[in-house]
Design an enzyme around this catalytic site. Structure first.
Site, PDB file in Angstrom:
ATOM      1  N   GLU A  50      51.957  19.814 -15.193  1.00 48.83           N
ATOM      2  CA  GLU A  50      52.905  18.872 -15.812  1.00 48.83           C
ATOM      3  C   GLU A  50      53.208  19.462 -17.190  1.00 48.83           C
ATOM      4  O   GLU A  50      52.345  19.473 -18.065  1.00 48.83           O
ATOM      5  CB  GLU A  50      52.261  17.490 -15.950  1.00 48.83           C
ATOM      6  CG  GLU A  50      53.286  16.454 -16.396  1.00 48.83           C
ATOM      7  CD  GLU A  50      52.688  15.144 -16.897  1.00 48.83           C
ATOM      8  OE1 GLU A  50      53.350  14.125 -16.787  1.00 48.83           O
ATOM      9  OE2 GLU A  50      51.544  15.162 -17.407  1.00 48.83           O
TER      10      GLU A  50
ATOM     11  N   ASP B 278      47.522  17.434 -15.259  1.00 51.44           N
ATOM     12  CA  ASP B 278      48.088  16.396 -16.110  1.00 51.44           C
ATOM     13  C   ASP B 278      48.215  16.841 -17.568  1.00 51.44           C
ATOM     14  O   ASP B 278      47.285  17.434 -18.125  1.00 51.44           O
ATOM     15  CB  ASP B 278      47.135  15.187 -16.056  1.00 51.44           C
ATOM     16  CG  ASP B 278      47.663  13.991 -16.805  1.00 51.44           C
ATOM     17  OD1 ASP B 278      48.665  13.422 -16.354  1.00 51.44           O
ATOM     18  OD2 ASP B 278      47.075  13.617 -17.838  1.00 51.44           O
TER      19      ASP B 278
HETATM   20  C1  NOJ Z   1      50.835  11.992 -17.521  1.00 56.09           C
HETATM   21  C2  NOJ Z   1      50.594  11.087 -16.348  1.00 56.09           C
HETATM   22  O1  NOJ Z   1      51.535  11.385 -15.355  1.00 56.09           O
HETATM   23  C3  NOJ Z   1      50.688   9.685 -16.856  1.00 56.09           C
HETATM   24  O2  NOJ Z   1      50.694   8.723 -15.829  1.00 56.09           O
HETATM   25  C4  NOJ Z   1      49.553   9.441 -17.808  1.00 56.09           C
HETATM   26  O3  NOJ Z   1      49.700   8.169 -18.395  1.00 56.09           O
HETATM   27  C5  NOJ Z   1      49.520  10.502 -18.915  1.00 56.09           C
HETATM   28  N1  NOJ Z   1      49.761  11.828 -18.450  1.00 56.09           N
HETATM   29  C6  NOJ Z   1      48.173  10.500 -19.590  1.00 56.09           C
HETATM   30  O4  NOJ Z   1      47.195  11.028 -18.728  1.00 56.09           O
END
Ligand code: NOJ
Length: 520
Positions: free
Chosen positions: A263, A206
Site C-alpha cells: 500500500e 499496510d
Molecule cells: C491502511 C488500511 O488500509 C486502513 O484500513 C488502516 O486504517 C490504516 N492503514 C492503518 O493501519
C-alpha cells in the site's frame, strides 16, 4: 499517448484475480454478530464459482479492534471473535484445493497500544522495548511538534506520568514502530518468515510508505485551522526508506518467492521503478490517484473535488502508464477504505444500478495489472446513508465529522461529507440473500448495523441470473484468464484519446513477442 511495452515475464500473480475479504463483515458462521474465518471457509465454493484465484484477507490477528484489526496486539494469534489459528490453517489448505491462494495483511508500521512490546515500553522506561517505538520529550508544555495524525488531532500522545510523548501516524491506539532500531526490524522479519513458512502466498503490506520518519522531528507551517500539519509531509515515503525496504525484502520475501503488494500512497511516478521494478521492493503496489479523485489530496473528506470524467480518465491512465514503465500494476475500484464505487464514480443516479456496476467493472478490470475485487463489488453493492454520527464505527469517519465542524461546516454538511466517504460504506455486512440480516447470519445483531433493510442486491438472486453483475464478473474473469490471457493479461495497454470526453476507452493488444516464463 502510446508507450513501448516490453514482453512481460509470466508470473502466477500476474494471472491472479484477487478478492479482498474484510473478515468481520463477510459471513458470520456462528451467529455472534461478527464474521469469522469459518464463514470464509464455508463460502469458498461461492468464490470458486466467481472464478477468483487469490484472497487478500484483511487483518484477523488478535486486536482490540480500535481500527478493526489494523491495531495488532499479537501477530501470532487470531482474534477470538474471528476464530482460531487452526481455522486459518484449514482455510489455507481448503482454499488451495480450490486453486485459491491466501494473501494476508502485514501491518508493521505500527502495533496496538495493547501489544506487549508497547506495554513494556510504557511501564518500564529502561526496557529495550522503549526503543521499539518513537518517544520524544514534550516542548513548551505541549507535544514535540505540530504533526497531525491521519486520524485527526496531534500525532503525539502524552504518557500519563512523564513529559514524554509517543508518535502515532494513525489512531492513538496505533503507536508507530521505530524502524531505526535493528532489534525491532529483526523481530518483524522473524514474524514475517513465520507466516510465510506456514504456507500463505504473500502479503498486502499496510501503510508501508510511512515507516521512515524525518529525524529532525521539526514543526512545519500549519495546513488547517487547528494549527497542525498533516504528518504525511514528514513521514511518508521519506528519504532513507529504501534501506528499510531493501532489507525487509532480502530478509523475508526473497527467501520464499512470495507475492507482495505494497500500500504505497505518496510515491511519485518517477520512483515507481524502485518499488515495483526488476529489483523493486514489491511485486505490485496500489496507486490511489484515481480512487481518491473526489477529495483534494486524498485524506480530508470536507475538501470535496468536483471531478469530470475526462479528469478521471487522465488520472487513471497516468497511473497506468507509470505502472507500464516501472513493472506491473494493480487495478481496483474498491477496498475497505473506500466508499462503494457505484456511489462514488457514477454521478447520474439513474445508472447507480446493475448497468452502472457493469460499466465500472469493464472499465477497470482489463487494464494493465492484477485486478482486485472487494467483497460485494461483484454484486454492485452501493453506499449507505446514515443520519447521525453516532451510527458510525470507523474512527476516520468520526474524526472527519468533527474536523469538518471545526473547519466551519454545518452539521448537515459534515454528515454529507462522511456519508459520501465513510469507510463504513464498504464495511457493512455482505448481502448473501434477501432474508433476515441479508443472510449474513441467522439473527444476531451485526457488529456494524445495516442502515436500511433493503437487501435486494444480494448473492442468492444473482448467482443463477445470466444478466447479473455477478455473472458479468464471472464472464470477465473467464475472458481474461481462459479466453484471451495473452491479450487481456499480458497485452499492451493503449489509452485511446476518444473524442467524447465522457468516454473512457483503451485498447489491449497482444504483444508480438514471445512471452518468456521466469525460472521457478
Ligand atoms: C491502511 C488500511 O488500509 C486502513 O484500513 C488502516 O486504517 C490504516 N492503514 C492503518 O493501519
Amino acid at each position: 499517448m502510446q508507450i513501448q511495452q516490453d514482453a512481460q515475464a509470466v508470473e502466477w500473480w500476474k494471472e491472479a484475480v484477487v478478492y479482498q475479504i474484510y473478515p468481520k463483515s463477510f459471513y458470520d458462521s456462528n451467529n455472534d454478530g461478527t464474521g469469522d474465518i469459518r464463514g470464509i471457509i464455508e463460502k469458498l465454493p461461492y468464490l470458486h464459482e466467481l472464478g477468483i484465484s487469490m484472497i487478500w484477507l484483511s487483518p484477523f490477528y488478535q486486536s482490540p479492534m480500535a481500527d478493526n484489526g489494523y491495531d495488532i496486539s499479537d501477530y501470532f494469534a487470531v482474534n477470538a471473535d474471528l476464530g482460531e489459528m487452526r481455522d486459518i490453517d484449514e482455510l489455507i489448505t481448503r482454499a488451495k484445493n480450490y486453486g485459491i491462494h491466501i494473501m494476508i495483511d502485514l501491518v508493521v508500521n505500527h502495533t496496538s497500544d495493547e501489544h506487549p512490546w508497547f506495554r513494556e515500553a510504557v511501564n518500564n522506561p529502561q526496557s529495550p522495548y522503549r526503543n521499539y517505538y518513537i518517544f520524544k520529550a514534550g516542548k513548551n508544555g505541549g507535544a514535540p511538534n505540530n504533526w497531525r495524525s491521519l486520524f485527526g488531532g496531534s500525532a503525539w500522545q502524552k504518557l500519563p506520568d512523564e513529559d514524554n510523548y509517543y508518535l502515532h501516524v494513525f489512531h492513538q491506539k496505533q503507536p508507530d514502530l521505530n524502524w531505526e532500531n535493528p532489534a525491532l526490524r529483526e523481530d518483524i522479519y522473524a514474524m514475517v518468515n513465520w507466516w510465510l513458512a506456514k504456507g500463505i502466498a504473500g502479503f498486502r503490506i499496510d501503510a508501508i510508505t510511512f515507516i521512515k520518519k524525518d529525524r529532525d522531528f521539526s514543526s512545519c507551517p500549519a495546513d488547517g485551522s487547528d494549527g497542525l500539519v498533516s504528518i504525511k509531509v514528514k513521514s511518508r515515503n521519506r528519504p532513507g526508506i529504501e534501506t528499510f525496504l531493501h532489507e525487509l525484502k532480502a530478509k523475508t520475501f526473497d527467501r520464499f518467492r512470495c507475492v507482495t503488494v505494497g500500500e504505497a500512497p505518496g510515491v511519485p511516478f518517477d520512483q515507481y521503478a524502485n518499488y515495483i521494478g526488476a529489483e523493486g521492493y514489491f511485486n505490485m503496489i496500489f496507486d490511489f490517484h484515481a480512487a481518491d479523485i473526489d477529495v483534494e489530496n486524498g485524506s480530508e473528506w470536507f475538501r470535496r473535488h468536483n471531478w469530470t470524467v475526462d479528469e478521471f480518465r487522465r488520472t487513471l491512465f497516468a497511473s497506468q502508464q507509470a505502472f507500464v514503465r516501472a513493472g506491473w500494476g494493480t487495478t481496483f475500484i474498491e477496498n475497505h477504505d473506500q466508499p462503494r464505487a457505484l456511489s462514488k464514480l457514477i454521478k447520474d443516479v439513474r445508472y447507480q444500478n446493475a448497468t452502472g456496476a457493469k460499466a465500472l467493472a469493464a472499465m477497470y478490470f482489463f487494464m494493465f495489472g492484477t485486478p482486485f475485487i472487494y467483497q460485494g463489488q461483484e454484486l454492485g453493492m452501493a453506499n449507505f446513508c446514515r443520519q447521525d454520527i453516532s451510527e458510525f464505527d470507523d474512527v476516520s469517519s468520526i474524526d472527519n465529522y468533527h474536523r469538518s465542524l471545526a473547519e466551519g461546516f454545518t452539521a448537515p454538511q459534515a454528515m454529507h461529507f462522511v456519508n459520501q466517504r465513510s469507510r463504513d460504506n464498504a464495511r457493512t455486512p455482505f448481502h448473501w440473500a434477501d432474508t433476515l440480516n441479508a443472510g449474513f447470519n441467522t439473527g444476531a445483531t451485526p457488529w456494524l448495523a445495516f442502515s436500511s433493510a433493503d437487501y435486494t442486491v444480494n448473492a442468492a438472486s444473482q448467482l443463477n441470473d445470466a444478466n447479473s453483475v455477478f455473472s458479468f464478473y464471472k464472464k470477465m474473469i473467464r475472458l481474461r484468464n481462459k479466453c484471451w490471457p495473452e491479450t487481456l493479461i499480458y497485452g499492451e495497454f493503449i489509452p485511446l484519446d476518444y473524442p467524447d470526453e465522457n468516454i473512457i476507452a483503451y485498447e489491449k493488444k497482444a504483444v508480438p513477442t514471445v512471452l518468456f516464463r521466469s525460472p521457478t
